[in-house]
Enzyme design. Structure first.
Site, PDB file in Angstrom:
ATOM      1  N   GLY A 410       0.895  -1.271  -0.410  1.00 45.64           N
ATOM      2  CA  GLY A 410       0.316  -0.527   0.024  1.00 45.64           C
ATOM      3  C   GLY A 410       1.021   0.840  -0.155  1.00 45.64           C
ATOM      4  O   GLY A 410       1.319   1.405  -0.513  1.00 45.64           O
ATOM      5  N   SER A 411       0.719   2.292   0.726  1.00 50.78           N
ATOM      6  CA  SER A 411       0.877   3.608   0.685  1.00 50.78           C
ATOM      7  C   SER A 411       2.037   3.687   1.269  1.00 50.78           C
ATOM      8  O   SER A 411       2.811   4.852   0.861  1.00 50.78           O
ATOM      9  CB  SER A 411      -0.033   4.165   0.746  1.00 50.78           C
ATOM     10  OG  SER A 411      -1.280   5.049   0.267  1.00 50.78           O
ATOM     11  N   VAL A 412       2.495   3.243   2.020  1.00 48.67           N
ATOM     12  CA  VAL A 412       4.016   2.615   2.261  1.00 48.67           C
ATOM     13  C   VAL A 412       4.875   3.011   1.628  1.00 48.67           C
ATOM     14  O   VAL A 412       6.483   2.940   1.602  1.00 48.67           O
ATOM     15  CB  VAL A 412       4.271   2.247   3.760  1.00 48.67           C
ATOM     16  CG1 VAL A 412       2.974   1.681   5.027  1.00 48.67           C
ATOM     17  CG2 VAL A 412       3.769   0.474   3.386  1.00 48.67           C
ATOM     18  N   MET A 413       4.508   2.582   0.127  1.00 48.12           N
ATOM     19  CA  MET A 413       5.311   2.185  -0.906  1.00 48.12           C
ATOM     20  C   MET A 413       5.384   3.619  -1.672  1.00 48.12           C
ATOM     21  O   MET A 413       6.583   3.933  -2.231  1.00 48.12           O
ATOM     22  CB  MET A 413       5.301   1.740  -1.718  1.00 48.12           C
ATOM     23  CG  MET A 413       5.521   1.452  -3.322  1.00 48.12           C
ATOM     24  SD  MET A 413       6.793   0.056  -2.772  1.00 48.12           S
ATOM     25  CE  MET A 413       7.672   0.735  -4.574  1.00 48.12           C
ATOM     26  N   LYS A 414       5.269   4.724  -1.327  1.00 49.64           N
ATOM     27  CA  LYS A 414       4.963   6.084  -1.691  1.00 49.64           C
ATOM     28  C   LYS A 414       6.233   6.652  -1.910  1.00 49.64           C
ATOM     29  O   LYS A 414       6.540   7.277  -2.988  1.00 49.64           O
ATOM     30  CB  LYS A 414       3.205   6.723  -1.142  1.00 49.64           C
ATOM     31  CG  LYS A 414       3.098   6.458  -2.244  1.00 49.64           C
ATOM     32  CD  LYS A 414       0.868   7.328  -1.902  1.00 49.64           C
ATOM     33  CE  LYS A 414       0.286   6.102  -2.148  1.00 49.64           C
ATOM     34  NZ  LYS A 414      -1.182   7.165  -1.106  1.00 49.64           N
TER      35      LYS A 414
END
Length: 666
Positions: A410-414
């Site tokens: 999820g958004s911890v990838m951003k």
């Protein structure tokens, strides 16, 4: 002339006849016997025995005893040495000949000198020399009524310790619960039923143990081992008449479930194990690592058992033939901080999830958690089938080790996508997109597929706002601007599809297949086929506080600290830029991690909610993520994931963890 030839022939014939009729000497006979002995042809040795020797032992017993002794003691490189003298002595009907024996055994070399007695006897039609064999020919100290003892001396298993030397897996003790039949009294039936219930045994199992042939009324009959820490159970058991205990050696796991997946446990060796480990010194009574580091580090921890081969005389005295000292296993010290491990595990109680904590400068793994766990003490002492089934059927899957697996991040990838974009030059700090809708697709070529954002902020969205609001559309467009090749190469620099050597085997993070614009866009914000393990996730944030280099995680305290997995993958300027933006994710009132803000304590981080679903539009299973660290004191990065949860819950739990650290002055 004919007469001379006749005389010569007669002399030669007489010499030949004389040579053929010459009786063998004891030296020659014993030489033949020794050759058979060296070849371990015990069946052919038996005919060389004297009449008295044959009367004392049958051929079958003779062959069987030699075979058993040599096999049991693992006799190898047998060398019986008898030097036949150059000049033969004259013997009447008795000869004593010296010989020496050397051999290798399971416990080491065995050597001895002995004298062989040979007797001249008539057996059948022929007279010959025979060996007056007795048990001393096997070993000089072995009398007819003596026994050979082969004893394994158990090596001490190495301990597993945390960074401060606290025992995570140690050689301790347990409580052996049992009964003394003669002391059960008039309530015997009721007592047995109650003991069976408390120990999760059947009444039949207890009665079978009590009916063994060796059992007497005044003897302790062991039933089951329990943890010495289970005071409540002990109180109930030992309040009953005839129920007793003994202290026995056992492997202990002082921190229980909190470290169960990392440390694992030991259990009895099986027949299949013995086949696979043939030649490695294991016996049927050994315990062996079953999970976790107990299994991974088995060769280091187990040590080498000692062996003692002795002769036990009829009078009880013992004569040692050979002895190999036990070599204890090696202690292993980890980088784990047991307090941090316990605190993170406590934050996950009641939930299914995983967490890691690393030092981004040294690479030390401070915690590696999978929740829920199980009690390794119970497993190693012998868990009941009932309890095993309960754990196996638990919907939270306590036997599943989550920290070794990969998940959709999820958004911890951003922040990673941000770093790749900035380093490629395809993204600038001031890059902005006009975003006015909740859903977006590039064009009609995407069909009905759309990227969905969860922020309600509309208008001109720049990089800082995109991270603060966690805008999926922004990062999808950033990835499309980079293209598949630049994006994929950038992720590989961050350690995707790579796994440096690590003490515990963990699945490497994966990029998956990016074969379309849609999959590229989805991957940028942590969906698509992107998969990350929790340890790599924490390490992937290290460049933001480590001058742009990716730290190599370590778990063994002996390993060199500060090793770089990938050097200079982010410029110091870009690392500082991302660091400041992640700080605002927490400090900005609109930041997705604002609820993690702690008064007078700086915190930076990124939230994520990954959704696992088969088709767009349906509600899928959610994974809540949060990565957090102190941007001013880079000594620990914490990553946490909770299943069936959004990021709100995980942010609250990570905040509580940091508050506990602050309160305890750590």
């Amino acid at each position: 002339m004919k007469r001379i030839i006749f005389i010569i022939v007669s002399v030669l014939m007489a010499a030949i006849i004389s040579g053929c009729s010459k009786e063998p000497t004891p030296e020659e006979r014993f030489s033949q016997y020794v050759k058979l002995w060296n070849d371990q042809k015990f069946n052919e040795m038996y005919p060389f025995l004297s009449a008295d020797a044959k009367a004392s032992i049958t051929k079958e017993e003779f062959v069987s005893r030699y075979n058993k002794v040599y096999q049991d003691l693992e006799i190898d490189k047998l060398a019986i040495d008898y030097q036949q003298p150059q000049e033969e002595k004259k013997h009447e009907d008795y000869a004593e000949l010296p010989f020496s024996a050397k051999m290798e055994s399971a416990a080491g070399p065995i050597e001895f000198d002995h004298n062989a007695t040979l007797l001249k006897e008539k057996q059948g039609e022929d007279s010959n020399w025979y060996v007056a064999w007795n048990t001393t020919y096997i070993f000089p100290e072995l009398g007819a009524g003596d026994k050979i003892s082969y004893k394994n001396v158990q090596a001490m298993r190495g301990n597993i310790l945390d960074r401060a030397g606290n025992g995570l897996a140690i050689n301790g003790t347990a409580v052996q619960v049992g009964v003394v039949p003669g002391e059960l009294g008039v309530q015997k039936v009721q007592t047995i039923a109650k003991v069976a219930q408390l120990l999760d045994l059947s009444v039949e199992q207890i009665n079978k143990a009590m009916s063994a042939s060796w059992v007497k009324d005044d003897l302790f009959v062991p039933l089951k081992k329990i943890s010495k820490e289970d005071k409540g159970l002990q109180e109930k058991l030992f309040a009953m008449e005839g129920v007793k205990s003994q202290t026995v050696g056992a492997r202990e796991y002082p921190y229980g479930a909190a470290l169960s997946h990392l440390i694992g446990y030991i259990g009895p060796i099986t027949a299949d194990d013995l086949k696979q480990l043939d030649g490695k010194g294991y016996t049927a009574t050994d315990l062996i690592g079953r999970r976790g580091l107990e299994q991974v580090l088995e060769d280091q921890l187990k040590g080498t058992n000692g062996i003692k081969i002795s002769i036990v005389k009829e009078n009880g005295t013992v004569k040692t033939l050979a002895e190999k000292q036990a070599k204890n296993g090696k202690d292993v010290k980890l980088t784990i901080d047991v307090v941090t491990q316990q605190q993170l595990y406590d934050q996950l109680k009641g939930k299914a999830g995983t967490a890691s904590a690393i030092n981004p400068v040294t690479g030390e793994t401070l915690a590696l958690v999978s929740a829920p766990g199980f009690d390794p003490n119970e497993m190693t002492l012998g868990i009941s089938q009932t309890k095993q089934k309960i754990l196996e059927e638990d919907p939270l899957k306590p036997f599943l080790n989550r920290f070794k697996l990969t998940y959709v991040p999820g958004s911890v990838m951003k922040p990673i996508t941000t770093a790749v974009g900035l380093e490629s030059g395809k993204l600038q700090a001031d890059t902005a997109f006009e975003i006015t809708e909740k859903q977006w697709s590039k064009d009609a070529s995407w069909g009905g597929y759309k990227v969905t954002r969860y922020s309600n902020v509309i208008g001109n969205i720049n990089l800082e706002k995109a991270l603060i609001y966690s805008d999926n559309i922004y990062f999808a467009r950033v990835a499309l601007g980079m293209g598949q090749e630049i994006f994929t190469d950038g992720l590989k620099k961050f350690g995707f599809e790579d796994q440096p050597e690590y003490l515990y085997p963990i699945e490497p993070s994966q990029i998956g297949k990016i074969d379309s614009e849609i999959s590229l866009a989805d991957s940028a914000y942590g969906q698509g086929q992107i998969q990350m393990n929790i340890l790599h996730l924490a390490a992937a944030y290290s460049p933001f506080v480590n001058k742009g280099s990716l730290i190599k995680p370590i778990l063994n305290d002996e390993e060199e600290q500060g090793q770089l997995w990938k050097q200079g993958i982010v410029s110091p300027e870009n690392a500082q830029l991302i660091n400041s933006m992640l700080t605002k994710v927490v400090t900005d009132p609109n930041g997705t991690a604002h609820r993690a803000q702690i008064a007078n304590y700086p915190l930076a981080g990124k939230t994520g909610t990954a959704e696992i679903k088969q088709t767009q539009g349906e509600k899928g299973k959610e994974l809540g993520w949060f990565v957090a660290y102190n941007p001013e004191e880079a000594n620990m990065i914490v990553a946490m994931m909770i299943e069936d949860s959004g990021s709100t819950d995980v942010v609250s739990r990570v905040k509580a963890f940091y508050e506990l650290k602050i309160a305890s002055g750590q």
